[in-house]
Write a protein that holds these residues in place. Structure first.
Motif: not given
Length: 102
Positions: A59-77
């Protein structure tokens, strides 16, 4: 010595995102206490908030236009280090969002 897998969170000190970074790290370490070998908090500047796993940007805040939600980050990891692992409410929330948006 670096332990694998290594999760890095690079964050902007000018934006005062240390608390958000520490909370994100805590959430991921709590969810993956045996699977993550190391979590590094990397101070930076310029509005950066990037989450990387073994060098791959999740996840990159600049590329994605904001912060990732924690559940989404957990799924990605999870998808990269423990694909068969269930995430409980994080998985159910994602499924609920797809069906009715509730």
């Amino acid at each position: 010595m670096t332990r694998e897998p290594r999760l890095e969170i690079e964050y902007c000190t000018q934006c005062r995102w240390l608390m958000r970074t520490a909370w994100t790290a805590q959430e991921l370490l709590t969810t993956f206490p045996q699977e993550l070998g190391e979590v590094a908090l990397i101070p930076s500047t310029g509005g950066v908030f990037d989450v990387r796993l073994d060098g791959e940007t999740l996840w990159s805040r600049k590329a994605e236009g904001g912060f990732a939600e924690i559940p989404l980050l957990k799924q990605m990891v999870r998808d990269r280090i423990a694909p068969d692992r269930k995430l409980g409410h994080s998985d159910r929330k994602a499924a609920g969002d797809e069906s009715h948006g509730s």
